[in-house]
Design a protein around this motif. Structure first.
Motif, PDB file in Angstrom:
ATOM      1  N   MET A   1      25.290   8.218  36.375  1.00 20.84           N
ATOM      2  CA  MET A   1      25.934   8.853  35.232  1.00 20.84           C
ATOM      3  C   MET A   1      26.624   7.808  34.346  1.00 20.84           C
ATOM      4  SD  MET A   1      25.562  12.221  35.201  1.00 20.84           S
ATOM      5  CE  MET A   1      27.014  13.015  34.493  1.00 20.84           C
ATOM      6  N   ALA A   2      27.219   6.799  34.976  1.00 18.64           N
ATOM      7  CA  ALA A   2      27.858   5.734  34.204  1.00 18.64           C
ATOM      8  C   ALA A   2      26.824   4.960  33.397  1.00 18.64           C
ATOM      9  CB  ALA A   2      28.628   4.803  35.136  1.00 18.64           C
ATOM     10  N   LYS A   3      25.678   4.692  33.985  1.00 17.40           N
ATOM     11  CA  LYS A   3      24.603   4.017  33.250  1.00 17.40           C
ATOM     12  C   LYS A   3      24.113   4.879  32.095  1.00 17.40           C
ATOM     13  CE  LYS A   3      24.348   0.225  35.620  1.00 17.40           C
ATOM     14  NZ  LYS A   3      24.725  -1.076  34.994  1.00 17.40           N
ATOM     15  N   ALA A   4      24.112   6.198  32.297  1.00 18.13           N
ATOM     16  CA  ALA A   4      23.654   7.115  31.251  1.00 18.13           C
ATOM     17  C   ALA A   4      24.600   7.128  30.054  1.00 18.13           C
ATOM     18  CB  ALA A   4      23.505   8.524  31.815  1.00 18.13           C
ATOM     19  N   ASN A   5      25.846   6.651  30.240  1.00 14.83           N
ATOM     20  CA  ASN A   5      26.793   6.584  29.121  1.00 14.83           C
ATOM     21  C   ASN A   5      26.285   5.678  28.009  1.00 14.83           C
ATOM     22  OD1 ASN A   5      28.564   8.294  30.367  1.00 14.83           O
ATOM     23  ND2 ASN A   5      30.154   6.771  30.744  1.00 14.83           N
ATOM     24  N   THR A   6      25.416   4.748  28.367  1.00 14.65           N
ATOM     25  CA  THR A   6      24.887   3.825  27.365  1.00 14.65           C
ATOM     26  C   THR A   6      23.714   4.424  26.593  1.00 14.65           C
ATOM     27  OG1 THR A   6      23.362   2.792  28.969  1.00 14.65           O
ATOM     28  CG2 THR A   6      25.578   1.865  28.794  1.00 14.65           C
ATOM     29  N   THR A   7      23.281   5.629  26.985  1.00 16.55           N
ATOM     30  CA  THR A   7      22.179   6.280  26.290  1.00 16.55           C
ATOM     31  C   THR A   7      22.590   6.634  24.865  1.00 16.55           C
ATOM     32  OG1 THR A   7      21.343   7.235  28.354  1.00 16.55           O
ATOM     33  CG2 THR A   7      20.616   8.265  26.301  1.00 16.55           C
ATOM     34  N   ASP A   8      21.709   6.376  23.928  1.00 18.13           N
ATOM     35  CA  ASP A   8      21.968   6.715  22.533  1.00 18.13           C
ATOM     36  C   ASP A   8      21.648   8.186  22.319  1.00 18.13           C
ATOM     37  OD1 ASP A   8      22.267   6.891  19.831  1.00 18.13           O
ATOM     38  OD2 ASP A   8      20.629   5.518  19.315  1.00 18.13           O
ATOM     39  N   ASN A   9      22.686   9.002  22.165  1.00 18.14           N
ATOM     40  CA  ASN A   9      22.462  10.426  21.960  1.00 18.14           C
ATOM     41  C   ASN A   9      21.747  10.733  20.656  1.00 18.14           C
ATOM     42  OD1 ASN A   9      23.462  11.620  24.341  1.00 18.14           O
ATOM     43  ND2 ASN A   9      25.563  11.448  23.622  1.00 18.14           N
ATOM     44  N   SER A  10      21.695   9.756  19.767  1.00 20.10           N
ATOM     45  CA  SER A  10      20.933   9.944  18.536  1.00 20.10           C
ATOM     46  C   SER A  10      19.433   9.980  18.807  1.00 20.10           C
ATOM     47  CB  SER A  10      21.245   8.818  17.538  1.00 20.10           C
ATOM     48  OG  SER A  10      22.598   8.853  17.140  1.00 20.10           O
ATOM     49  N   ALA A  11      19.056   9.477  19.984  1.00 11.52           N
ATOM     50  CA  ALA A  11      17.637   9.473  20.343  1.00 11.52           C
ATOM     51  C   ALA A  11      17.204  10.769  21.014  1.00 11.52           C
ATOM     52  CB  ALA A  11      17.337   8.285  21.258  1.00 11.52           C
ATOM     53  N   ILE A  12      18.177  11.625  21.368  1.00 13.95           N
ATOM     54  CA  ILE A  12      17.860  12.899  22.008  1.00 13.95           C
ATOM     55  C   ILE A  12      17.677  13.948  20.917  1.00 13.95           C
ATOM     56  CG2 ILE A  12      18.604  14.649  23.666  1.00 13.95           C
ATOM     57  CD1 ILE A  12      20.325  12.515  24.997  1.00 13.95           C
ATOM     58  N   LYS A  13      16.437  14.297  20.638  1.00 12.13           N
ATOM     59  CA  LYS A  13      16.122  15.208  19.548  1.00 12.13           C
ATOM     60  C   LYS A  13      16.239  16.659  19.996  1.00 12.13           C
ATOM     61  CE  LYS A  13      15.015  11.699  16.944  1.00 12.13           C
ATOM     62  NZ  LYS A  13      15.886  11.294  15.797  1.00 12.13           N
ATOM     63  N   LEU A  14      16.769  17.482  19.103  1.00 10.84           N
ATOM     64  CA  LEU A  14      16.892  18.916  19.353  1.00 10.84           C
ATOM     65  C   LEU A  14      15.794  19.634  18.591  1.00 10.84           C
ATOM     66  CD1 LEU A  14      20.764  19.368  18.960  1.00 10.84           C
ATOM     67  CD2 LEU A  14      19.467  18.377  20.868  1.00 10.84           C
ATOM     68  N   HIS A  15      15.104  20.534  19.264  1.00 11.57           N
ATOM     69  CA  HIS A  15      13.987  21.249  18.661  1.00 11.57           C
ATOM     70  C   HIS A  15      14.298  22.744  18.622  1.00 11.57           C
ATOM     71  CE1 HIS A  15      11.717  17.536  19.203  1.00 11.57           C
ATOM     72  NE2 HIS A  15      12.111  17.527  20.477  1.00 11.57           N
ATOM     73  N   GLY A  16      13.746  23.431  17.642  1.00 10.38           N
ATOM     74  CA  GLY A  16      13.953  24.876  17.553  1.00 10.38           C
ATOM     75  C   GLY A  16      14.900  25.239  16.442  1.00 10.38           C
ATOM     76  N   ASP A  17      15.834  26.137  16.732  1.00  9.41           N
ATOM     77  CA  ASP A  17      16.701  26.709  15.701  1.00  9.41           C
ATOM     78  C   ASP A  17      18.043  26.007  15.574  1.00  9.41           C
ATOM     79  OD1 ASP A  17      14.769  28.628  15.150  1.00  9.41           O
ATOM     80  OD2 ASP A  17      15.552  30.002  16.681  1.00  9.41           O
ATOM     81  N   SER A  18      18.203  24.836  16.134  1.00  9.13           N
ATOM     82  CA  SER A  18      19.488  24.154  16.068  1.00  9.13           C
ATOM     83  C   SER A  18      19.825  23.739  14.642  1.00  9.13           C
ATOM     84  CB  SER A  18      19.484  22.915  16.967  1.00  9.13           C
ATOM     85  OG  SER A  18      20.680  22.184  16.825  1.00  9.13           O
ATOM     86  N   SER A  19      21.117  23.753  14.317  1.00 10.66           N
ATOM     87  CA  SER A  19      21.596  23.266  13.029  1.00 10.66           C
ATOM     88  C   SER A  19      21.673  21.743  12.995  1.00 10.66           C
ATOM     89  CB  SER A  19      22.986  23.837  12.737  1.00 10.66           C
ATOM     90  OG  SER A  19      22.978  25.246  12.795  1.00 10.66           O
ATOM     91  N   TYR A  20      21.433  21.099  14.130  1.00 11.52           N
ATOM     92  CA  TYR A  20      21.573  19.656  14.249  1.00 11.52           C
ATOM     93  C   TYR A  20      20.256  19.046  14.713  1.00 11.52           C
ATOM     94  CZ  TYR A  20      26.278  21.497  14.305  1.00 11.52           C
ATOM     95  OH  TYR A  20      27.410  22.205  14.014  1.00 11.52           O
ATOM     96  N   GLU A  21      20.027  17.811  14.311  1.00  6.11           N
ATOM     97  CA  GLU A  21      18.770  17.144  14.645  1.00  6.11           C
ATOM     98  C   GLU A  21      18.839  16.419  15.982  1.00  6.11           C
ATOM     99  OE1 GLU A  21      17.601  14.584  11.497  1.00  6.11           O
ATOM    100  OE2 GLU A  21      17.300  16.224  10.047  1.00  6.11           O
ATOM    101  N   THR A  22      20.026  15.944  16.360  1.00  6.49           N
ATOM    102  CA  THR A  22      20.170  15.164  17.581  1.00  6.49           C
ATOM    103  C   THR A  22      21.373  15.634  18.385  1.00  6.49           C
ATOM    104  OG1 THR A  22      21.629  13.480  16.621  1.00  6.49           O
ATOM    105  CG2 THR A  22      19.229  13.147  16.372  1.00  6.49           C
ATOM    106  N   MET A  23      21.410  15.232  19.651  1.00  5.87           N
ATOM    107  CA  MET A  23      22.548  15.555  20.504  1.00  5.87           C
ATOM    108  C   MET A  23      23.819  14.884  19.995  1.00  5.87           C
ATOM    109  SD  MET A  23      23.465  17.338  23.137  1.00  5.87           S
ATOM    110  CE  MET A  23      21.940  17.697  24.059  1.00  5.87           C
ATOM    111  N   ALA A  24      23.701  13.695  19.423  1.00  2.00           N
ATOM    112  CA  ALA A  24      24.864  13.005  18.878  1.00  2.00           C
ATOM    113  C   ALA A  24      25.480  13.806  17.739  1.00  2.00           C
ATOM    114  CB  ALA A  24      24.476  11.610  18.393  1.00  2.00           C
ATOM    115  N   GLN A  25      24.664  14.328  16.837  1.00  2.00           N
ATOM    116  CA  GLN A  25      25.182  15.133  15.732  1.00  2.00           C
ATOM    117  C   GLN A  25      25.877  16.387  16.244  1.00  2.00           C
ATOM    118  OE1 GLN A  25      21.964  16.007  13.071  1.00  2.00           O
ATOM    119  NE2 GLN A  25      21.821  13.905  12.274  1.00  2.00           N
ATOM    120  N   LEU A  26      25.293  17.006  17.256  1.00  2.00           N
ATOM    121  CA  LEU A  26      25.885  18.214  17.831  1.00  2.00           C
ATOM    122  C   LEU A  26      27.255  17.918  18.425  1.00  2.00           C
ATOM    123  CD1 LEU A  26      25.791  21.152  18.833  1.00  2.00           C
ATOM    124  CD2 LEU A  26      24.461  20.353  20.802  1.00  2.00           C
TER     125      LEU A  26
END
Length: 232
Positions: free
Chosen positions: A20-45
């Motif tokens: 989980m600590a290593k996952a902290n370095t993950t760029d949430n901007s790279a996690i794309k949201l698909h469907g009816d979300s108002s946001y494009e990425t997890m970082a924006q959300l």
């Protein structure tokens, strides 16, 4: 709900915390949201959900502190994390970000060591999938929130019954929850959320590219504006 949490050995808890600590370095901007979300990425959300919070903020199951970078520095943050091996990573992340008004407590979401009506906002991200009892956890959240307090959540939930995704989730659950600290990919969290006594619930649904932990729901549930007292 019947308890199905297994006793996790310390070595696996420690390994999970390290991951989980290593996952902290993950760029949430790279996690794309698909469907009816108002946001494009997890970082924006997460930025939309967490950057304007104030007061006392309680986060259940904060893990290694993946959400800390999204919080404003002036909040009083309380984290209740059941895995003791997460705590050193949480403290390191808080120090890195310059957050000093924090409290870190060992405990479970089903029995929050927090006073009634004392919290402005409760946060849960990818936690309700792994608690032993979702309804009890949500009732505890209602208890500790101030009148008109908010519960912010981002959670993966079960796919619709009869779909291939749901069949995969049901089939993999026994192995998945053993590896990933009691995480249930087929938990119908949204339905439980709507039946625990919040005054209002507003959420959107979206998908991720990885079907086992998709779909997701993200939103806010609000406690009643006036405390309801019971008389015998």
């Amino acid at each position: 709900m019947t308890s199905d949490r297994q006793t996790t050995p310390d070595w696996l808890k420690s390994l999970f915390a390290w991951g989980m600590a290593k996952a902290n370095t993950t760029d949430n901007s790279a996690i794309k949201l698909h469907g009816d979300s108002s946001y494009e990425t997890m970082a924006q959300l997460k930025q939309a959900f967490f950057t304007d919070l104030d007061g006392r903020v309680l986060e259940i199951g904060p893990g290694a502190g993946a959400n800390l970078c999204y919080y404003p520095p002036n909040i009083h943050w309380i984290g209740i994390e059941p895995n003791p091996f997460m705590h050193s990573y949480l403290q390191e992340e808080a120090e890195r970000l310059g957050l000093d008004n924090i409290e870190l407590r060992l405990g479970s979401a089903e029995r929050l060591d927090v006073e009634d009506n004392s919290i402005d906002v409760v946060v849960s991200t990818h936690v309700l999938c792994s608690v032993t009892d979702v309804a009890t956890t949500l009732q505890e959240i209602v208890r500790v929130l101030k009148p008109d307090g908010r519960f912010l959540f981002i959670e993966h939930v079960a796919a619709e019954c009869g779909t291939w995704t749901r069949r995969i989730q049901d089939g993999i659950e026994p192995v998945w929850k053993t590896i990933f600290d009691n995480c249930h990919p087929n938990r119908e969290t949204g339905e439980i959320l709507e039946n625990v006594g919040f005054q209002s619930i507003d959420y959107q649904q979206f998908n991720l590219s990885f079907p086992i932990v998709s779909p997701h729901i993200a939103g806010v549930a609000r406690k009643t504006t006036v405390e309801i007292k019971q008389f015998n």
